[in-house]
Design an enzyme around this catalytic site. Structure first.
Site, PDB file in Angstrom:
ATOM      1  N   LYS A 167      -0.526   0.097   1.915  1.00  0.00           N
ATOM      2  CA  LYS A 167      -1.130  -0.026   0.576  1.00  0.00           C
ATOM      3  C   LYS A 167      -2.445   0.750   0.581  1.00  0.00           C
ATOM      4  O   LYS A 167      -3.323   0.501   1.399  1.00  0.00           O
ATOM      5  CB  LYS A 167      -1.358  -1.502   0.257  1.00  0.00           C
ATOM      6  CG  LYS A 167      -1.663  -1.730  -1.203  1.00  0.00           C
ATOM      7  CD  LYS A 167      -1.503  -3.190  -1.561  1.00  0.00           C
ATOM      8  CE  LYS A 167      -2.745  -3.988  -1.247  1.00  0.00           C
ATOM      9  NZ  LYS A 167      -2.966  -5.093  -2.210  1.00  0.00           N
ATOM     10  N   ASP A 220      -0.843 -12.050   1.371  1.00  0.00           N
ATOM     11  CA  ASP A 220      -2.163 -11.491   1.696  1.00  0.00           C
ATOM     12  C   ASP A 220      -3.151 -12.650   1.821  1.00  0.00           C
ATOM     13  O   ASP A 220      -3.365 -13.181   2.913  1.00  0.00           O
ATOM     14  CB  ASP A 220      -2.581 -10.490   0.609  1.00  0.00           C
ATOM     15  CG  ASP A 220      -4.032 -10.054   0.739  1.00  0.00           C
ATOM     16  OD1 ASP A 220      -4.622 -10.241   1.810  1.00  0.00           O
ATOM     17  OD2 ASP A 220      -4.602  -9.526  -0.253  1.00  0.00           O
ATOM     18  N   SER A 254     -11.679  -9.458  -3.522  1.00  0.00           N
ATOM     19  CA  SER A 254     -10.903 -10.688  -3.740  1.00  0.00           C
ATOM     20  C   SER A 254     -10.525 -11.231  -2.376  1.00  0.00           C
ATOM     21  O   SER A 254      -9.391 -11.135  -1.932  1.00  0.00           O
ATOM     22  CB  SER A 254      -9.658 -10.396  -4.583  1.00  0.00           C
ATOM     23  OG  SER A 254      -8.734  -9.618  -3.873  1.00  0.00           O
ATOM     24  N   GLU A 298       3.026  -9.313  -4.219  1.00  0.00           N
ATOM     25  CA  GLU A 298       2.055  -9.885  -3.280  1.00  0.00           C
ATOM     26  C   GLU A 298       1.331 -11.047  -3.953  1.00  0.00           C
ATOM     27  O   GLU A 298       0.982 -10.955  -5.136  1.00  0.00           O
ATOM     28  CB  GLU A 298       1.068  -8.765  -2.916  1.00  0.00           C
ATOM     29  CG  GLU A 298       0.004  -9.131  -1.914  1.00  0.00           C
ATOM     30  CD  GLU A 298      -0.934  -7.930  -1.657  1.00  0.00           C
ATOM     31  OE1 GLU A 298      -0.472  -6.761  -1.663  1.00  0.00           O
ATOM     32  OE2 GLU A 298      -2.140  -8.173  -1.485  1.00  0.00           O
ATOM     33  N   LYS A 343      -4.459  -6.726   7.211  1.00  0.00           N
ATOM     34  CA  LYS A 343      -5.807  -6.188   6.993  1.00  0.00           C
ATOM     35  C   LYS A 343      -6.638  -6.531   8.227  1.00  0.00           C
ATOM     36  O   LYS A 343      -7.031  -7.693   8.415  1.00  0.00           O
ATOM     37  CB  LYS A 343      -6.452  -6.864   5.784  1.00  0.00           C
ATOM     38  CG  LYS A 343      -5.853  -6.471   4.433  1.00  0.00           C
ATOM     39  CD  LYS A 343      -6.424  -7.403   3.368  1.00  0.00           C
ATOM     40  CE  LYS A 343      -6.155  -6.922   1.964  1.00  0.00           C
ATOM     41  NZ  LYS A 343      -6.520  -7.964   0.965  1.00  0.00           N
ATOM     42  N   GLU A 349      -3.248  -5.774  -9.247  1.00  0.00           N
ATOM     43  CA  GLU A 349      -2.778  -4.419  -8.928  1.00  0.00           C
ATOM     44  C   GLU A 349      -1.358  -4.164  -9.408  1.00  0.00           C
ATOM     45  O   GLU A 349      -0.454  -4.953  -9.130  1.00  0.00           O
ATOM     46  CB  GLU A 349      -2.821  -4.194  -7.403  1.00  0.00           C
ATOM     47  CG  GLU A 349      -4.211  -4.371  -6.822  1.00  0.00           C
ATOM     48  CD  GLU A 349      -4.218  -4.430  -5.298  1.00  0.00           C
ATOM     49  OE1 GLU A 349      -3.307  -3.885  -4.650  1.00  0.00           O
ATOM     50  OE2 GLU A 349      -5.159  -5.043  -4.756  1.00  0.00           O
ATOM     51  N   ASP A 400       0.419  -6.612  -6.901  1.00  0.00           N
ATOM     52  CA  ASP A 400      -0.400  -7.602  -6.189  1.00  0.00           C
ATOM     53  C   ASP A 400      -1.010  -8.475  -7.275  1.00  0.00           C
ATOM     54  O   ASP A 400      -1.933  -8.068  -7.984  1.00  0.00           O
ATOM     55  CB  ASP A 400      -1.500  -6.958  -5.341  1.00  0.00           C
ATOM     56  CG  ASP A 400      -2.357  -8.025  -4.643  1.00  0.00           C
ATOM     57  OD1 ASP A 400      -2.031  -9.222  -4.779  1.00  0.00           O
ATOM     58  OD2 ASP A 400      -3.348  -7.660  -3.976  1.00  0.00           O
ATOM     59  N   HIS A 408      -5.469  -1.219   2.995  1.00  0.00           N
ATOM     60  CA  HIS A 408      -6.896  -0.933   2.806  1.00  0.00           C
ATOM     61  C   HIS A 408      -7.565  -2.161   2.184  1.00  0.00           C
ATOM     62  O   HIS A 408      -6.914  -3.177   1.963  1.00  0.00           O
ATOM     63  CB  HIS A 408      -7.051   0.276   1.869  1.00  0.00           C
ATOM     64  CG  HIS A 408      -6.648  -0.046   0.459  1.00  0.00           C
ATOM     65  ND1 HIS A 408      -7.039   0.681  -0.636  1.00  0.00           N
ATOM     66  CD2 HIS A 408      -5.875  -1.057  -0.052  1.00  0.00           C
ATOM     67  CE1 HIS A 408      -6.546   0.139  -1.725  1.00  0.00           C
ATOM     68  NE2 HIS A 408      -5.833  -0.899  -1.400  1.00  0.00           N
ATOM     69  N   ARG A 409      -8.883  -2.069   1.890  1.00  0.00           N
ATOM     70  CA  ARG A 409      -9.576  -3.078   1.088  1.00  0.00           C
ATOM     71  C   ARG A 409     -10.102  -2.386  -0.170  1.00  0.00           C
ATOM     72  O   ARG A 409     -10.154  -1.159  -0.251  1.00  0.00           O
ATOM     73  CB  ARG A 409     -10.766  -3.697   1.851  1.00  0.00           C
ATOM     74  CG  ARG A 409     -10.453  -4.416   3.133  1.00  0.00           C
ATOM     75  CD  ARG A 409      -9.567  -5.630   3.057  1.00  0.00           C
ATOM     76  NE  ARG A 409      -9.826  -6.645   2.072  1.00  0.00           N
ATOM     77  CZ  ARG A 409     -10.038  -7.939   2.325  1.00  0.00           C
ATOM     78  NH1 ARG A 409     -10.099  -8.362   3.571  1.00  0.00           N
ATOM     79  NH2 ARG A 409     -10.182  -8.822   1.353  1.00  0.00           N
ATOM     80  N   SER A 410     -10.534  -3.188  -1.133  1.00  0.00           N
ATOM     81  CA  SER A 410     -11.015  -2.563  -2.374  1.00  0.00           C
ATOM     82  C   SER A 410     -12.338  -1.819  -2.164  1.00  0.00           C
ATOM     83  O   SER A 410     -12.620  -0.835  -2.823  1.00  0.00           O
ATOM     84  CB  SER A 410     -11.142  -3.600  -3.480  1.00  0.00           C
ATOM     85  OG  SER A 410     -11.892  -4.712  -3.042  1.00  0.00           O
ATOM     86  N   HIS A 420     -10.934  -6.331  -9.541  1.00  0.00           N
ATOM     87  CA  HIS A 420     -11.204  -4.907  -9.265  1.00  0.00           C
ATOM     88  C   HIS A 420     -11.538  -4.089 -10.498  1.00  0.00           C
ATOM     89  O   HIS A 420     -11.683  -2.880 -10.418  1.00  0.00           O
ATOM     90  CB  HIS A 420      -9.994  -4.268  -8.576  1.00  0.00           C
ATOM     91  CG  HIS A 420      -9.707  -4.835  -7.223  1.00  0.00           C
ATOM     92  ND1 HIS A 420      -8.576  -4.549  -6.509  1.00  0.00           N
ATOM     93  CD2 HIS A 420     -10.442  -5.677  -6.438  1.00  0.00           C
ATOM     94  CE1 HIS A 420      -8.601  -5.190  -5.363  1.00  0.00           C
ATOM     95  NE2 HIS A 420      -9.716  -5.890  -5.297  1.00  0.00           N
ATOM     96  N   GLU A 429     -10.248   0.659  -7.041  1.00  0.00           N
ATOM     97  CA  GLU A 429      -9.320   1.341  -6.140  1.00  0.00           C
ATOM     98  C   GLU A 429      -8.787   2.634  -6.744  1.00  0.00           C
ATOM     99  O   GLU A 429      -7.805   3.202  -6.264  1.00  0.00           O
ATOM    100  CB  GLU A 429      -8.174   0.402  -5.766  1.00  0.00           C
ATOM    101  CG  GLU A 429      -8.681  -0.810  -4.989  1.00  0.00           C
ATOM    102  CD  GLU A 429      -7.579  -1.674  -4.418  1.00  0.00           C
ATOM    103  OE1 GLU A 429      -6.393  -1.456  -4.745  1.00  0.00           O
ATOM    104  OE2 GLU A 429      -7.901  -2.589  -3.641  1.00  0.00           O
TER     105      GLU A 429
HETATM  106  C1  2PG Z   1      -5.915  -7.011  -1.915  1.00  0.00           C
HETATM  107  C2  2PG Z   1      -7.056  -6.084  -1.606  1.00  0.00           C
HETATM  108  C3  2PG Z   1      -6.730  -4.651  -1.416  1.00  0.00           C
HETATM  109  P1  2PG Z   1      -9.514  -6.826  -1.724  1.00  0.00           P
HETATM  110  O1  2PG Z   1      -6.095  -8.054  -2.558  1.00  0.00           O
HETATM  111  O2  2PG Z   1      -4.807  -6.794  -1.445  1.00  0.00           O
HETATM  112  O3  2PG Z   1      -6.051  -4.057  -2.468  1.00  0.00           O
HETATM  113  O4  2PG Z   1      -8.160  -6.307  -2.411  1.00  0.00           O
HETATM  114  O5  2PG Z   1      -9.865  -5.843  -0.673  1.00  0.00           O
HETATM  115  O6  2PG Z   1     -10.529  -6.877  -2.852  1.00  0.00           O
HETATM  116  O7  2PG Z   1      -9.234  -8.168  -1.153  1.00  0.00           O
HETATM  117 MG    MG Z   2      -3.950  -8.725  -2.156  1.00  0.00          MG
END
Ligand code: 2PG
Ligand code: MG
Length: 430
Positions: free
Chosen positions: A385, A309, A42, A283, A334, A163, A241, A362-364, A154, A206
């Site tokens: 996270k 984010d 995402s 978030e 990130k 999340e 999130d 982290h990332r997914s 996810h 995740e």
């Molecule tokens: C988020 C992330 C991580 P993604 O949205 O915060 O949990 O997801 O890495 O898919 O952007």
């Molecule tokens: Mg996010």
């Protein structure tokens, strides 16, 4: 200290979704470092560019162009240059790329080099990685935010929110926080299995469960019940999130079960949900371009941490706008959204300067690389996270934090309920 790069190597490896990603190895006079980069599902529209090959191979997701950036362009240049530190190294890469969003060489290629170099520097100075971000007498161990129910981009279910996280703020140590999370995770598995059958305990990207629900409130009830079942009420809080951009069509928010709410109605809905379930951190509750809704929510809900984010994308221009408009009070950090470590640390400092919190994330799509665990301790940000407390790419980071806590002994302190008050006084610099 001057670091000279002796060897460079890049390769494509697989991430936790089975999609290629970049891994880089660097060698300096007295050090070496290996790092690999994660990838989001995402993503916001404002992130640095992740260079993918396109074409048929790996359905277009190959990274041979990014690998070639390192092996063919970055590597030979690095081997002719001496660097005085991380900022010097990262600025060299930024100017070698020369674009605004790192689209020439690829942010995935650049970040892998930046992280590997950081490990070389730690090696050269004989210090643990976290200590190369800040040298202090007492380090802060972050409160882990564990994602135990997955929806949105996810998971294969119909839950609109991305999340549902648990934050063991009442634990005394990081290891105890991991224990609480493990107990709740397994209680939740039992609850979901009894209510929806065993096949509903399959997990999302995740590692959180992905039960077949289509409303956004029931997961909150399930998580509360799981916390209660293991007697951890008051010690473990719930966070969200929402990743709202993914279910906003430009006019309405599709929250599931055929319900589509206009911005005003949706605002009241999210606010009500956060209050009813005593959410401590939320978030991206609104679409990534709606600074005004974020500002109103942050102003009217002072007890809730509001995390940006997609809204901020670890990007200094967007963070400055967020600060100016009071759009949130915490930056989700990130490194791959911006593409170098020096810029990520600068982003953290911008947030600290505004009195905000910082949550490293982290990332997914992840690898076994534990870099962000050290980054969170080094930045003293107090929160991280991490996904669920299951699956190797997630537990790699958790276990690294358990190791760091053990190594620090009385020189480390778990952030606990103070998670949103980063250790700003530490004076971070790379
Ligand atoms: C988020 C992330 C991580 P993604 O949205 O915060 O949990 O997801 O890495 O898919 O952007
Ligand atoms: Mg996010």
């Amino acid at each position: 200290m001057v670091a000279r790069i002796k060897k460079t190597a890049a390769r494509a490896i697989l991430d936790s979704r089975g999609i290629p990603t970049v891994e880089v190895e660097l060698e300096t006079q007295n050090g070496c470092g290996r790092a690999s980069v994660p990838s989001g599902a995402s993503k916001s529209s404002f992130e640095a560019l992740e260079l993918r090959d396109g074409g048929k191979k790996f359905f277009g997701y190959g990274v041979s162009k990014a690998v070639a950036s390192v092996n063919g362009i970055i590597g030979p240049k690095l081997r002719q240059t001496a660097f005085s530190g991380q900022t010097d190294f990262d600025e060299f890469l930024i100017s070698l790329d020369g674009t605004k969003n790192k689209s020439k060489l690829g942010a995935n290629a650049i970040l892998a080099c930046s992280m590997a170099f950081s490990r070389c520097l730690a090696c050269e100075s004989g210090t643990p990685l976290y200590a190369s971000f800040s040298k202090v007498r007492r380090y802060c161990l972050p409160v882990p935010f564990f994602n135990v129910i997955n929806g949105g981009a996810h998971a294969g279910n119909s839950i609109a929110f991305q999340e549902y996280l648990i934050a063991p703020v009442g634990a005394k140590t990081f290891a105890e926080a991991a224990q609480y999370a493990s107990e709740i995770y397994h209680a939740l598995r039992g609850l979901i299995s009894r209510q929806f059958g065993r096949s509903a305990t399959n997990v999302g990207d995740e590692g959180g469960f992905a039960p077949p629900l289509s409303d956004v409130a029931t997961p909150l009830e399930l998580v509360s019940r799981a916390i209660g079942e293991v007697g951890l009420q008051g010690k473990v809080s719930i966070a969200l999130d929402v990743a709202a951009t993914s279910f906003f069509d430009g006019k309405k928010y599709a929250i599931g079960g055929g319900k589509r709410l206009g911005p005003g109605e949706y605002f009241d809905f999210v606010e009500g949900l956060a209050k009813t379930h005593r959410i401590i951190s939320v978030e991206d509750p609104f679409c990534e371009t709606d600074f005004a809704a974020f500002s109103k929510f942050t102003r009217e809900n002072k007890a809730i941490q509001v995390v940006g984010d997609d809204l901020l994308s670890t990007n200094p221009v967007r963070i400055a706008r967020g600060v100016r408009t009071g759009a949130c009070n915490c930056l989700l950090l990130k490194p791959n959204q911006i593409g170098t470590l020096a810029e990520a640390v600068r982003a953290a400092n911008l947030a600290y300067g505004a009195g905000w919190g910082v949550m490293v994330s982290h990332r997914s799509g992840e690898t076994e690389d534990t870099f962000i665990a050290d980054l969170a301790v080094g930045l003293g940000c107090g929160q991280i996270k991490l996904g669920a407390c299951a699956r190797g790419e997630r537990t790699a980071k958790i276990n690294q934090l358990i190791r760091i806590e053990g190594e620090l002994g009385s020189n480390g302190k778990f952030a606990g309920r103070e998670f949103h008050r980063p250790a700003r006084q530490l004076g971070f610099s790379l």
